[in-house]
Design a protein around this motif. Structure first.
Motif, mmCIF file in Angstrom:
data_model
loop_
_atom_site.group_PDB
_atom_site.id
_atom_site.type_symbol
_atom_site.label_atom_id
_atom_site.label_comp_id
_atom_site.label_asym_id
_atom_site.label_seq_id
_atom_site.Cartn_x
_atom_site.Cartn_y
_atom_site.Cartn_z
ATOM 1 N N UNK A 3 -12.825 13.891 -24.564
ATOM 2 C CA UNK A 3 -13.354 12.961 -23.572
ATOM 3 C C UNK A 3 -12.332 11.922 -23.153
ATOM 4 N N UNK A 4 -11.607 11.363 -24.125
ATOM 5 C CA UNK A 4 -10.582 10.354 -23.835
ATOM 6 C C UNK A 4 -9.451 10.946 -23.007
ATOM 7 N N UNK A 5 -8.988 12.144 -23.377
ATOM 8 C CA UNK A 5 -7.886 12.769 -22.632
ATOM 9 C C UNK A 5 -8.312 13.157 -21.225
ATOM 10 N N UNK A 6 -9.532 13.634 -21.083
ATOM 11 C CA UNK A 6 -10.010 13.979 -19.746
ATOM 12 C C UNK A 6 -10.053 12.738 -18.857
ATOM 13 N N UNK A 7 -10.548 11.630 -19.408
ATOM 14 C CA UNK A 7 -10.588 10.380 -18.643
ATOM 15 C C UNK A 7 -9.173 9.898 -18.321
ATOM 16 N N UNK A 8 -8.262 10.018 -19.276
ATOM 17 C CA UNK A 8 -6.882 9.582 -19.049
ATOM 18 C C UNK A 8 -6.222 10.407 -17.961
ATOM 19 N N UNK A 9 -6.405 11.731 -18.009
ATOM 20 C CA UNK A 9 -5.792 12.597 -17.003
ATOM 21 C C UNK A 9 -6.373 12.338 -15.621
ATOM 22 N N UNK A 10 -7.707 12.311 -15.541
ATOM 23 C CA UNK A 10 -8.346 12.098 -14.240
ATOM 24 C C UNK A 10 -8.022 10.710 -13.689
ATOM 25 N N UNK A 11 -8.048 9.696 -14.557
ATOM 26 C CA UNK A 11 -7.746 8.341 -14.106
ATOM 27 C C UNK A 11 -6.307 8.195 -13.643
ATOM 28 N N UNK A 12 -5.375 8.806 -14.356
ATOM 29 C CA UNK A 12 -3.965 8.717 -13.975
ATOM 30 C C UNK A 12 -3.725 9.378 -12.627
ATOM 31 N N UNK A 13 -4.307 10.570 -12.438
ATOM 32 C CA UNK A 13 -4.140 11.259 -11.154
ATOM 33 C C UNK A 13 -4.725 10.429 -10.011
ATOM 34 N N UNK A 14 -5.885 9.829 -10.242
ATOM 35 C CA UNK A 14 -6.519 9.012 -9.201
ATOM 36 C C UNK A 14 -5.667 7.808 -8.843
ATOM 37 N N UNK A 15 -5.092 7.177 -9.861
ATOM 38 C CA UNK A 15 -4.251 5.999 -9.607
ATOM 39 C C UNK A 15 -2.994 6.391 -8.844
ATOM 40 N N UNK A 16 -2.367 7.486 -9.234
ATOM 41 C CA UNK A 16 -1.120 7.888 -8.582
ATOM 42 C C UNK A 16 -1.344 8.343 -7.150
ATOM 43 N N UNK A 17 -2.481 8.999 -6.886
ATOM 44 C CA UNK A 17 -2.751 9.503 -5.544
ATOM 45 C C UNK A 17 -3.390 8.471 -4.632
ATOM 46 N N UNK A 18 -4.138 7.545 -5.209
ATOM 47 C CA UNK A 18 -4.929 6.623 -4.390
ATOM 48 C C UNK A 18 -4.686 5.208 -4.904
ATOM 49 N N UNK A 19 -3.506 4.712 -4.583
ATOM 50 C CA UNK A 19 -3.120 3.397 -5.084
ATOM 51 C C UNK A 19 -2.341 2.680 -4.002
ATOM 52 N N UNK A 20 -2.596 1.392 -3.795
ATOM 53 C CA UNK A 20 -1.860 0.657 -2.760
ATOM 54 C C UNK A 20 -0.408 0.462 -3.166
ATOM 55 N N UNK A 21 0.432 0.396 -2.158
ATOM 56 C CA UNK A 21 1.851 0.123 -2.432
ATOM 57 C C UNK A 21 1.986 -1.308 -2.906
ATOM 58 N N UNK A 22 2.567 -1.489 -4.070
ATOM 59 C CA UNK A 22 2.708 -2.829 -4.645
ATOM 60 C C UNK A 22 4.180 -3.205 -4.689
ATOM 61 N N UNK A 23 4.535 -4.185 -3.928
ATOM 62 C CA UNK A 23 5.912 -4.669 -3.912
ATOM 63 C C UNK A 23 5.954 -6.039 -4.579
ATOM 64 N N UNK A 24 6.834 -6.183 -5.533
ATOM 65 C CA UNK A 24 6.948 -7.446 -6.251
ATOM 66 C C UNK A 24 7.509 -8.524 -5.332
ATOM 67 N N UNK A 25 6.919 -9.702 -5.413
ATOM 68 C CA UNK A 25 7.427 -10.831 -4.623
ATOM 69 C C UNK A 25 8.709 -11.388 -5.204
ATOM 70 N N UNK A 26 8.994 -11.051 -6.448
ATOM 71 C CA UNK A 26 10.094 -11.707 -7.148
ATOM 72 C C UNK A 26 11.460 -11.375 -6.551
ATOM 73 N N UNK A 27 11.818 -10.094 -6.359
ATOM 74 C CA UNK A 27 13.143 -9.824 -5.764
ATOM 75 C C UNK A 27 13.303 -10.430 -4.381
ATOM 76 N N UNK A 28 12.246 -10.396 -3.574
ATOM 77 C CA UNK A 28 12.343 -10.973 -2.232
ATOM 78 C C UNK A 28 12.571 -12.478 -2.289
ATOM 79 N N UNK A 29 11.855 -13.157 -3.193
ATOM 80 C CA UNK A 29 12.040 -14.610 -3.329
ATOM 81 C C UNK A 29 13.432 -14.932 -3.871
#
Length: 824
Positions: free
Chosen positions: A144-170
């Motif tokens: 159950x844990x591995x199934x949730x980890x696999x499905x959750x990881x795939x969902x995050x990688x496929x459906x995740x907003x682009x996150x750019x750190x403010x730190x290098x730009x600042x």
């Protein structure tokens, strides 16, 4: 019109998180419970989905997120196995909970993603440790844990907003501002500091706003953290240089050229941080530094020459800014992943505490790092290649003859250099290995935070004790759902007793609200499976969107409704499951509050004060050693740099925890930032002074003993000049030691502010009511300029003593707060 407190704020990342959870979690539950028909697998898949998709919030690139989710899956699996194996015996489960919880929480020091996964990993432990089960259930639970980890990881990688750190730009923006202001000042133009200070505040806000340090253990992250401090220090140096006390229009061409070259390196830093190609010319900077220093050494007091003090005042700022520019450009190469393996190896050697002499002996091309260290910078095959960087100002030779430190030409020095080179060679072999380097980095991090002065250590220990107590109470009380007791403890535990109590009341109130809503919902729709399956995704959608966008009370209510629906899908028992949750959460909140009262009730505010004391005390030691090193009175580089850097990192973590902790703040932010900035200036002044002198002189050149007897100025010639400077630095160090004693452990009796030290005179007096011209005119001409380090040390001590005047009052306020009881 202000927004109602209960109304959620709109957030695209939260909406995407809710959408992922709404799709994945019900699907996992349907597959495991309806298709596979395994209740254990269904339970751990569902809560694993919550942990992976809602609780954990990993940032960075997709590669970073993949690595973080993989780490969460592995750590969660180990925690799940351990929790299942010890769950049958109450005392064993409670005892084992201490090291497991401590290890999971303490692992957060590795970086923001590790810290973000802490609570999610704890889900995998608390669920089995207080549930009925045996080793035979481990396969189903792991599936159950591995199934949730696999499905959750795939969902995050496929459906995740682009996150750019403010730190290098600042950081890039501030580097560009520094470059522009230096170019203008070198051309004699009057510049305004507003835009530079605005860029500095923007960088500080980007670095300190997050509750966790936005950099981890990766080489590029470490370089970015160093770069932030360097750029802030560079802005301070530029502000000191161009405050009007010197006229750069009439400064020597060598100093103006040095400023232009430093501006070029800051411009290269800006380019590298914005993804452009750049080739920092470190060799040109070192040549410009040498010409500036040579100009001072050649002054003889003839008519038409500038006064030695005026010349030194101009040169000291140019040299200090150049050191910052050089280190910043080197860090930018590493951040942009354009540095060579030699550069990375040298960085790791610095972090792991390699001997300074070994580093210098084996690396003739070195760059002082953010703590007075050295690091090699060479070219890579990337488009932006770096010129090798000569070691410090080795051309500043002692005009009066041999130094007290043996030159490399002597047999003893040669043997020491050979031995150091051999040690460095072995260190290179180790630090270039990613595995060995990673282990060494982890060991250094653990050693740095393995103290009650570390907020990570204290929070991990408090959490370990609280979870162990909750596990024991849940088992001994015989509650039906013991893991709700532990989750209640986990969700409301904060860094102080007062904050924990406040959060506990809100958490309990949210649970009651959730129970009322859930009971009303079940009354309306009943416990029929079709209706519950229709409501389940909606409940998850609300519960997943709530964290960070609604108050804690609303989030707890939403989670309680979800739990009511979920457990009625597993076993239709109606609204009573919500009543059981209220009881269990109340027990868990009570455990958290009791532990918070018994273990460090003052919380992170007390840790901030302790870490401030450490930062001032270690910084004072570093300053004294750095002055002795700059004046050739010390045979080895300042060893206190390691302790000062460790104290600074612990203070940074504690300040973040203090600023983001819920509840009222008794210590004002103005006092806090005054003291933090003072400790930072103390450490970085010592770093700058430590960088005045090379660690191993170049063959054939004098080592530059600044305190050897010299002909010339009566005030500065010979040992008396060093005696004066050492007396002044001893006074400053004593002041900071007294500040450390005051803000440290709580004191009894009447408190009084520490007397501020006298302001050490500058190399060139500041303008006072138009008297500066007369002061300069009456200054005796120098027949021969003494060693530049004498004048440069004095000017740095002048700036530090001037800034020390603002420290005593905030320190007194901290001491007064430490005398008050924690509940007041």
């Amino acid at each position: 019109m202000p927004q109602p407190w209960w109304k959620p704020a709109w957030s695209v990342p939260a909406a995407m998180r809710a959408a992922r959870a709404t799709i994945v979690v019900p699907s996992l539950f349907a597959i495991t419970y309806k298709v596979v028909g395994d209740p254990q697998m269904a339970l751990f898949a569902t809560f694993g989905g919550f942990a992976t998709l809602i609780i954990a919030n990993f940032g960075g690139t997709r590669r970073d997120k993949l690595g973080a989710h993989l780490g969460l899956a592995v750590v969660g699996s180990l925690a799940l196995i351990i929790g299942t194996l010890v769950s049958g015996t109450t005392w064993l489960a409670a005892v084992v909970s201490v090291p497991v919880t401590f290890a999971i929480f303490f692992a957060g020091v590795a970086g923001p993603n590790a810290a973000s996964g802490t609570i999610a990993a704890m889900f995998a432990f608390v669920l089995p440790v207080v549930s009925v089960g045996d080793a035979g259930m481990i396969p189903s639970r792991l599936e159950g844990w591995w199934l949730a980890s696999a499905a959750g990881t795939i969902a995050v990688l496929l459906f995740s907003p682009a996150t750019a750190s403010r730190l290098p730009a600042a950081a890039a923006q501030l580097a560009g501002e520094l470059a522009g202001r230096l170019r203008a000042a070198a051309s004699g133009e009057i510049t305004q500091s507003e835009t530079m200070h605005a860029a500095k505040e923007k960088l500080r806000a980007a670095f300190t706003a997050a509750p966790l340090r936005p950099t981890g253990l990766a080489t590029a992250d470490q370089a970015l953290s160093s770069l932030v401090q360097l750029l802030e220090w560079g802005a301070t140096q530029v502000g000191d240089a161009f405050d009007g006390h010197i006229d750069l229009k009439h400064s020597c061409p060598a100093d103006r050229e040095l400023l232009r070259t430093a501006a070029g390196l800051f411009a290269d830093t800006n380019a590298l941080l914005t993804g452009q190609a750049a080739e920092p010319d470190f060799a040109a900077l070192e040549q410009a530094r040498a010409r500036s220093a040579e100009h001072l050494r050649e002054l003889s007091g003839r008519d038409g020459e500038p006064d030695s003090r005026t010349a030194a005042a101009q040169a000291v700022h140019a040299q200090a800014i150049a050191v910052v520019a050089r280190s910043a450009a080197a860090d930018a190469l590493i951040v942009s992943r354009r540095a060579s393996e030699e550069t990375i190896a040298a960085e790791r050697r610095d972090w792991y505490g390699a001997p300074e002499a070994a580093v210098s002996a084996a690396a003739p091309a070195a760059v002082p790092a953010a703590a007075g260290r050295t690091r090699t910078v060479t070219a890579t095959t990337a488009p932006a290649t770096a010129t090798a960087v000569p070691a410090g100002p080795s051309r500043i030779a002692n005009p009066a003859g041999p130094s007290r430190i043996a030159s490399p030409a002597s047999p003893s020095a040669g043997s020491r250099a050979g031995a150091a080179a051999a040690v460095s060679g072995r260190l290179d072999a180790l630090t270039r290995s990613p595995r060995i380097g990673g282990l060494a980095g982890a060991a250094t991090l653990v050693r740095r935070h393995a103290t009650v002065r570390s907020v990570w250590f204290l929070n991990s220990l408090r959490a370990a004790v609280a979870i162990a107590a909750a596990v024991a109470v849940a088992d001994l009380s015989g509650v039906q759902h013991g893991f709700w007791v532990v989750l209640g403890t986990l969700s409301v535990l904060r860094t102080s007793a007062a904050a924990t109590g406040s959060t506990a009341w809100r958490g309990l109130a949210g649970t009651v609200v959730g129970f009322v809503v859930g009971a009303a919902l079940l009354t309306a729709i009943g416990t029929g499976q079709p209706a519950l399956w229709a409501v389940f995704p909606v409940a998850i959608l609300i519960a997943a969107y709530a964290p960070g966008t609604t108050p804690f009370l609303v989030g707890q209510a939403a989670f309680t409704v979800t739990v009511v629906v979920l457990f009625n899908l597993l076993a239709p028992i109606g609204w009573t499951v919500g009543l059981l949750r209220i009881e269990d959460v109340a027990i868990g909140c009570g455990v958290s509050f009791v532990v918070g009262v018994l273990f460090w009730p003052r919380g992170v505010q007390a840790v901030v004060a302790d870490d401030l004391a450490d930062a001032f005390r270690s910084g004072a030691t570093y300053l004294a050693q750095a002055v002795d090193w700059a004046l050739s009175e010390l045979m080895v580089p300042p060893a206190a740099a390691v302790a000062a850097n460790g104290a600074a990192l612990r203070l940074d973590d504690a300040v973040r925890g203090f600023l983001t902790d819920q509840g009222s703040k008794r210590l004002s932010k103005e006092d806090l930032w005054t003291l933090v900035n003072a400790s930072t200036r103390l450490r970085l002044t010592a770093h700058t002074l430590a960088g005045l002198r090379t660690q191993v002189p170049a063959p054939g050149s004098g080592p530059g003993g600044a305190c050897l007897p010299m002909a010339g100025s009566v005030e500065y010639a010979g040992a008396p000049a060093c005696v004066m400077l050492q007396s002044e630095v001893a006074s400053l160090a004593g002041f900071y030691d007294a500040i450390a004693d005051e803000v440290g452990r709580p004191q009894t009796g009447t408190l009084a502010a520490v007397t501020a030290p006298a302001v050490i005179g500058p190399v060139m007096p500041r303008a006072t009511n138009g008297a500066s011209a007369a002061a300069v005119a009456t200054a005796p001409p120098a027949d021969q300029l003494p060693h530049p380090h004498l004048l440069w040390v004095q000017d740095h001590l002048h700036h530090l003593s001037a800034s020390a005047q603002t420290v005593a009052e905030p320190a007194l306020h901290v001491a007064e707060l430490r005398q008050r009881p924690w509940w007041r």
